[in-house]
Enzyme design. Structure first.
Site, PDB file in Angstrom:
ATOM      1  N   ASP A  27       0.861  -1.191   0.000  1.00  0.00           N
ATOM      2  CA  ASP A  27       0.000   0.000   0.000  1.00  0.00           C
ATOM      3  C   ASP A  27       0.893   1.236   0.000  1.00  0.00           C
ATOM      4  OD1 ASP A  27      -2.974   0.961   0.583  1.00  0.00           O
ATOM      5  OD2 ASP A  27      -1.616   2.215   1.730  1.00  0.00           O
ATOM      6  N   ILE A  28       0.583   2.202  -0.864  1.00  0.00           N
ATOM      7  CA  ILE A  28       1.359   3.452  -0.922  1.00  0.00           C
ATOM      8  C   ILE A  28       1.005   4.307   0.287  1.00  0.00           C
ATOM      9  CG2 ILE A  28       1.852   5.517  -2.268  1.00  0.00           C
ATOM     10  CD1 ILE A  28       1.128   3.991  -4.754  1.00  0.00           C
ATOM     11  N   GLU A  52      -4.802   2.197  -4.218  1.00  0.00           N
ATOM     12  CA  GLU A  52      -3.334   2.211  -4.182  1.00  0.00           C
ATOM     13  C   GLU A  52      -2.762   0.940  -3.579  1.00  0.00           C
ATOM     14  OE1 GLU A  52      -4.728   4.379  -0.429  1.00  0.00           O
ATOM     15  OE2 GLU A  52      -5.378   4.097  -2.478  1.00  0.00           O
TER      16      GLU A  52
END
Length: 578
Positions: free
Chosen positions: A458-459, A501
């Site tokens: 996950d960003i 994301e």
């Protein structure tokens, strides 16, 4: 005899001659040998032309009808497959969401709000997504829409509290004032997806649900139509044969009762008085609720058969011109014929009966007029055979064209199937492809006992990236991250966009230690990479490895998701192992 009597008889004879002259004139014209030959030869050419034209037209009509019908059936099945895939993907997303510990046990309202907002942003056609507690009160919803509303009497809550549920298309009620109307100005229409949430010890805690805007079906149908669709129309009808799509024809179009079976096609007379070639395919989505949807594809019969109609006109014109030329030639050359007429007539009869080996030049006559006529008839027969050959060649060309269109449609369907498994932004695999790959690798691991690992990525602070630099820059960051993951994984590894994301990497034949090292390598490379307009970004990663005690593929994914949230809670930009 008196003179007056002679005058009277002369008048009667003159009158009688006047009355008989038309009949006698016609008989006199037909008694001419030349005219009889011309009429006979013209009739022979006309009959032969009618036989050839009728045969080619009927054969071409049947073949083109079959080819066009199969093309419509392929389009109908393609649309059915795409609708089924979308319904399955949306239902799986809601079911997976209902099983997440965040909703089942933790129920941290802030995290739930963030999760629902991410999901709503990741799929543009979600008009609403939220969680209602066991009393039917909306506790959390994407963008806080209808938060606090009582939905206990809504069908999706009542049926979704018992089992996963998909509702049929319906008008928006509570959301009518919150979402924009459809492109044609009509009120928005929705499809409901719901699944029950159970807490510890199987206690019912509420329902996770989403309302998908019916507008998503337009993009599905537009992608299935060929560029040159020649009046092809696509309808979606429910189990009562009522039109669900297109919206403009919902109340004005009545579906015929005798529609074809799934995968078949036939001609139907519709209520507008026109005749259409119609194909049907059932939407067999294999989801929890049998919606009974059907895909109808129709094409006006005159458009479906336009190529054959044009060819028929050309063939008729050629036949008429050839017949006129033949009659004129025969009339000019038949004047001197007498004795060999029977032989020539027998030869013509043989040709009429289908023989192609007879020659008009085989005659024992020494008269140059007869020889000339024989040679002319032989030339006409050769011309007729050449025309027949040309017509056969035209028919072959038409079949080749139909085959080419069929091949193009099949290739388009293959490309559509490939697109259904790809994320349109990053071009990596999407969640549907991930689920299929997880099922396959889990089955293989259960058979041979060889471990595999899952990395959930996950960003960090991605919403801040979008808010600060814009969504276009955020999209470029997503594509750059996918490029870095592909460059730092093996050929056999599987990279997919899980949603928003979040990304997932499947590592076949990889133990926990190796997976953690690979995750740390990717984390370090992403941290060190400079992205245009943004600079540096960081990612949080969670690693989980298959155990023989795992009963389902989703368990490994859930454990990697838990490890990901552990990385976020510990400060982000790190790798955690479950």
């Amino acid at each position: 005899m008196p003179k007056g009597d002679n005058l009277s008889n002369a008048s009667k004879n003159e009158a009688h001659s006047s009355l008989q002259s038309p009949t006698h004139s016609a008989l006199h014209w037909f008694n001419s040998f030349r005219n009889r030959i011309a009429v006979l030869f013209g009739c022979l050419l006309l009959i032969l032309g009618i036989i050839v034209v009728s045969y080619i037209y009927n054969a071409s009509s049947n073949r083109l009808t079959i080819a066009s019908g199969k093309s419509l059936a392929i389009i109908a099945q393609s649309v059915s497959n795409m609708l089924s895939s979308t319904l399955q993907e949306r239902e799986r997303e809601i079911i997976l969401l209902s099983k997440r510990p965040l909703f089942a046990t933790e129920r941290n309202q802030e995290k739930m709000q963030q999760a629902l907002d991410r999901i709503k942003d990741s799929y543009e056609h979600y008009a609403w997504i939220g969680f209602a507690n066991a009393d039917g009160k909306v506790m959390v919803a994407g963008k806080q829409m209808l938060q606090g509303a009582d939905v206990s009497q809504r069908p999706w809550f009542i049926l979704g509290s018992q089992a996963p549920f998909i509702g049929d298309v319906h008008g928006a009620l509570l959301l009518a004032s919150m979402i924009a109307p459809m492109d044609d100005g009509s009120q928005p229409r929705l499809v409901d997806f719901a699944a029950p949430v159970y807490g510890e010890n199987g206690v019912f805690e509420g329902v996770v649900a989403a309302h998908s805007n019916w507008a998503w079906v337009r993009s599905v149908l537009n992608s299935a139509l060929p560029k040159e669709h020649d009046g092809i129309e696509i309808f979606i009808i429910d189990k009562h044969n009522e039109v669900l799509y297109p919206n403009a024809l919902i109340h004005s179009t009545i579906v015929p009762n005798n529609i074809p079976a799934s995968g078949e096609f036939q001609y139907n007379e519709w209520r507008d008085g026109k005749r259409y070639l119609t194909a049907m395919a059932l939407v067999d989505s294999q989801v929890s609720t049998d919606l009974g949807w059907k895909i109808l594809v129709r094409q006006p019969s005159d458009m479906a058969m336009s190529a054959v109609h044009d060819m028929r006109v050309i063939i008729l014109l050629i036949s008429i011109v050839a017949t006129l030329i033949g009659v004129f030639t025969a009339y000019q050359l038949a004047g001197a014929l007498s004795r060999p007429i029977e032989r020539l007539a027998a030869t013509a009869l043989g040709i009429k009966n289908g023989s192609r080996q007879i020659s008009f030049t085989e005659t024992d006559s020494r008269l140059k007029e007869v020889i000339s006529l024989s040679n002319s008839l032989q030339g006409m027969m050769t011309s007729l055979l050449d025309r027949e050959h040309s017509l056969v060649q035209m028919n072959a060309n038409l079949e080749a064209t139909v085959q080419k269109r069929t091949n193009a449609l099949e290739q388009a369907n293959k490309e559509l199937a490939e697109l259904a498994l790809r994320d349109p932004l990053t071009q990596c695999f999407n969640r549907l492809a991930l689920e299929e790959a997880m099922t396959q690798i889990f089955k293989q691991a259960a058979e041979d006992g060889e471990a595999y690992s899952v990395i959930m990525i996950d960003i960090d602070h991605f919403k801040a990236v979008n808010d600060t630099y814009g969504h276009q820059a955020g999209d470029e960051a997503l594509k750059k991250l996918v490029e870095l993951m592909h460059n730092n994984t093996r050929d056999g590894d599987f990279v997919a966009r899980y949603g928003g994301e979040e990304f997932t990497i499947l590592l076949p034949k990889t133990d926990s230690k190796t997976a953690a090292e690979r995750a740390e390598q990717i984390r370090q490379i992403v941290q060190d990479t400079v992205i245009e307009e943004i600079g540096h970004i960081t990612i949080s990663l969670g690693v989980a490895t298959y155990c023989q005690s795992d009963q389902r593929a989703e368990i490994i994914l859930d454990r990697s998701d838990e490890a990901l949230y552990q990385s976020k809670e510990n400060g982000r930009n790190q790798v955690s192992i479950n």
